[in-house]
Write an enzyme that holds these catalytic residues in place. Sequence first.
Site, PDB file in Angstrom:
ATOM      1  CB  CYS A  72     -26.483  23.506   3.053  1.00 27.91           C
ATOM      2  SG  CYS A  72     -27.407  22.291   2.091  1.00 27.91           S
ATOM      3  CG  HIS A 108     -23.169  19.534   0.979  1.00 24.02           C
ATOM      4  ND1 HIS A 108     -23.590  18.289   1.404  1.00 24.02           N
ATOM      5  CD2 HIS A 108     -24.286  20.310   0.966  1.00 24.02           C
ATOM      6  CE1 HIS A 108     -24.897  18.327   1.641  1.00 24.02           C
ATOM      7  NE2 HIS A 108     -25.340  19.537   1.393  1.00 24.02           N
TER       8      HIS A 108
HETATM    9  N1  LIG Z   1     -29.973  18.538   6.606  1.00 17.92           N
HETATM   10  C1  LIG Z   1     -29.281  19.577   6.134  1.00 17.92           C
HETATM   11  O1  LIG Z   1     -28.071  19.468   5.863  1.00 17.92           O
HETATM   12  C2  LIG Z   1     -29.943  20.898   5.942  1.00 17.92           C
HETATM   13  C3  LIG Z   1     -29.139  21.997   5.644  1.00 17.92           C
HETATM   14  C4  LIG Z   1     -29.733  23.244   5.464  1.00 17.92           C
HETATM   15  C5  LIG Z   1     -31.107  23.369   5.584  1.00 17.92           C
HETATM   16  N2  LIG Z   1     -31.872  22.287   5.874  1.00 17.92           N
HETATM   17  C6  LIG Z   1     -33.312  22.466   6.020  1.00 17.92           C
HETATM   18  O2  LIG Z   1     -33.635  22.352   7.404  1.00 17.92           O
HETATM   19  C7  LIG Z   1     -34.923  21.762   7.540  1.00 17.92           C
HETATM   20  C8  LIG Z   1     -34.813  20.523   8.419  1.00 17.92           C
HETATM   21  O3  LIG Z   1     -33.917  19.622   7.839  1.00 17.92           O
HETATM   22  P1  LIG Z   1     -33.309  18.371   8.636  1.00 17.92           P
HETATM   23  O4  LIG Z   1     -32.281  17.838   7.734  1.00 17.92           O
HETATM   24  O5  LIG Z   1     -32.963  18.737  10.022  1.00 17.92           O
HETATM   25  O6  LIG Z   1     -34.567  17.369   8.629  1.00 17.92           O
HETATM   26  P2  LIG Z   1     -34.879  16.147   9.623  1.00 17.92           P
HETATM   27  O7  LIG Z   1     -33.642  15.548  10.162  1.00 17.92           O
HETATM   28  O8  LIG Z   1     -35.813  15.281   8.857  1.00 17.92           O
HETATM   29  O9  LIG Z   1     -35.670  16.836  10.838  1.00 17.92           O
HETATM   30  C9  LIG Z   1     -36.938  17.418  10.639  1.00 17.92           C
HETATM   31  C10 LIG Z   1     -37.388  18.070  11.937  1.00 17.92           C
HETATM   32  O10 LIG Z   1     -38.672  18.682  11.687  1.00 17.92           O
HETATM   33  C11 LIG Z   1     -39.604  18.178  12.634  1.00 17.92           C
HETATM   34  N3  LIG Z   1     -40.942  18.061  12.073  1.00 17.92           N
HETATM   35  C12 LIG Z   1     -41.334  17.285  11.042  1.00 17.92           C
HETATM   36  N4  LIG Z   1     -42.679  17.406  10.854  1.00 17.92           N
HETATM   37  C13 LIG Z   1     -43.119  18.268  11.798  1.00 17.92           C
HETATM   38  C14 LIG Z   1     -44.390  18.785  12.155  1.00 17.92           C
HETATM   39  N5  LIG Z   1     -45.490  18.432  11.480  1.00 17.92           N
HETATM   40  N6  LIG Z   1     -44.473  19.640  13.195  1.00 17.92           N
HETATM   41  C15 LIG Z   1     -43.381  20.003  13.891  1.00 17.92           C
HETATM   42  N7  LIG Z   1     -42.126  19.548  13.615  1.00 17.92           N
HETATM   43  C16 LIG Z   1     -42.004  18.691  12.579  1.00 17.92           C
HETATM   44  C17 LIG Z   1     -39.077  16.809  13.008  1.00 17.92           C
HETATM   45  O11 LIG Z   1     -39.635  16.397  14.242  1.00 17.92           O
HETATM   46  P3  LIG Z   1     -39.832  14.831  14.584  1.00 17.92           P
HETATM   47  O12 LIG Z   1     -38.484  14.350  15.007  1.00 17.92           O
HETATM   48  O13 LIG Z   1     -40.802  14.891  15.715  1.00 17.92           O
HETATM   49  O14 LIG Z   1     -40.347  14.174  13.369  1.00 17.92           O
HETATM   50  C18 LIG Z   1     -37.577  17.100  13.089  1.00 17.92           C
HETATM   51  O15 LIG Z   1     -37.272  17.748  14.296  1.00 17.92           O
HETATM   52  C19 LIG Z   1     -35.419  21.509   6.118  1.00 17.92           C
HETATM   53  O16 LIG Z   1     -36.188  22.626   5.712  1.00 17.92           O
HETATM   54  C20 LIG Z   1     -34.144  21.442   5.316  1.00 17.92           C
HETATM   55  O17 LIG Z   1     -34.333  21.782   3.963  1.00 17.92           O
HETATM   56  C21 LIG Z   1     -31.311  21.044   6.069  1.00 17.92           C
END
Ligand SMILES: NC(=O)c1ccc[n+]([C@@H]2O[C@H](COP(=O)([O-])OP(=O)(O)OC[C@H]3O[C@@H](n4cnc5c(N)ncnc54)[C@H](OP(=O)(O)O)[C@@H]3O)[C@@H](O)[C@H]2O)c1
Length: 333
Positions: free
Chosen positions: A127, A240
Amino acid sequence: MPSVAIVGATGAVGQAFERVLHQRRFPANEYRLLASERSAGQSVAWCGQDLTVSALTHQSFAGIDIAFFSAGGSISREFAPVAVKAGAVVIDNSSAFRMDADVPLIVPEINPQAVSGHSGIIANPNCSTIIMVLPIWPLHLTNTVRRVNVCTYQAASGAGARALAELESQTRLVLEGGEPQPGVFPVPCAFNVFSHNSALNEDGHNYEESKMVAETRKIFGNGSIGIAATCMRVPVPRAHLEAVSVEFADAIDPAAARETLERAPGVRVIDDRQAGRFPTSRDATGIDEVLVGRIRRDPSIPGDRGLQFICAGDQLLKGAALNAVQIAELLIA
Ligand SMILES: NC(=O)c1ccc[n+]([C@@H]2O[C@H](COP(=O)([O-])OP(=O)(O)OC[C@H]3O[C@@H](n4cnc5c(N)ncnc54)[C@H](OP(=O)(O)O)[C@@H]3O)[C@@H](O)[C@H]2O)c1
């Protein structure tokens, strides 16, 4: 119309996908929402319907054409090849495959042509990288970038939905006189500014900083650009902000640079010195564009070859879901 899976549909990025797909009227035949066992059976409002979340398994991808992954690197490493084997193209938001030679790393305003080179997986850049390269690229097209020095001020939700909840609960606790304890972050995040929480490399850079260096070079197709990044967390919920200094090959006029940025796709200039109006993380929250302002000469770079500016972008939209959906739109165009 493609059938679409969202892996990580209940997370911070997953929820941003719903907003982007709905707003852009993405032409999907079916949405399959996937998350962990914890969320299986949960009903989620999705593009005008109520859909039920399923637990991610190796059987989840039958009949899926496009799979958006945002559930972390280890889930992507295990399940993206499974989805590709089932016939889907994966657009991955994690860092698992970004630097693989056969995986295009795409910002559609910069290198859309790379989409044709995929072998089943396409990576969405980090990001902070997307928010920085979007304004630098149109300047680079007119005057080659030699070096970039960037400091980031990154929102709590960049670390996911739990981190955002932690910022909110710690803020309340501090205002009520309590003492916050570290949770998702290694230090309390409320009323605090601290070094980015990603792991440190042997050379002292954290992983976020290293990603900004390697990914920018790959997206620009230019391995010789020098990049010095310092990544920080600030106690804001979303978007950000980055302070950037760019050294160009030739002299650059800040007024001409501003005109270039005003015409650049995906960028909006907010730079009113008289009114004191410049980009803020609040302005950038919930919008598609990357905001740019404080455009001025960098006096530390000789030959008038330096430019400084700040930029701010919603890391859940252009930094994640929006960029990924734009990639999918290239695929189905
Ligand atoms: N946050 C950001 O600004 C951002 C920006 C760019 C990229 N990313 C990337 O995007 C990804 C997700 O980030 P996020 O911020 O959305 O994280 P998050 O809010 O913690 O959400 C994680 C998601 O993954 C699911 N998950 C976790 N463990 C799992 C499993 N064992 N099997 C299937 N699903 C599972 C969770 O499901 P449950 O709800 O069921 O736990 C939830 O839907 C990461 O790789 C991160 O680096 C994030």
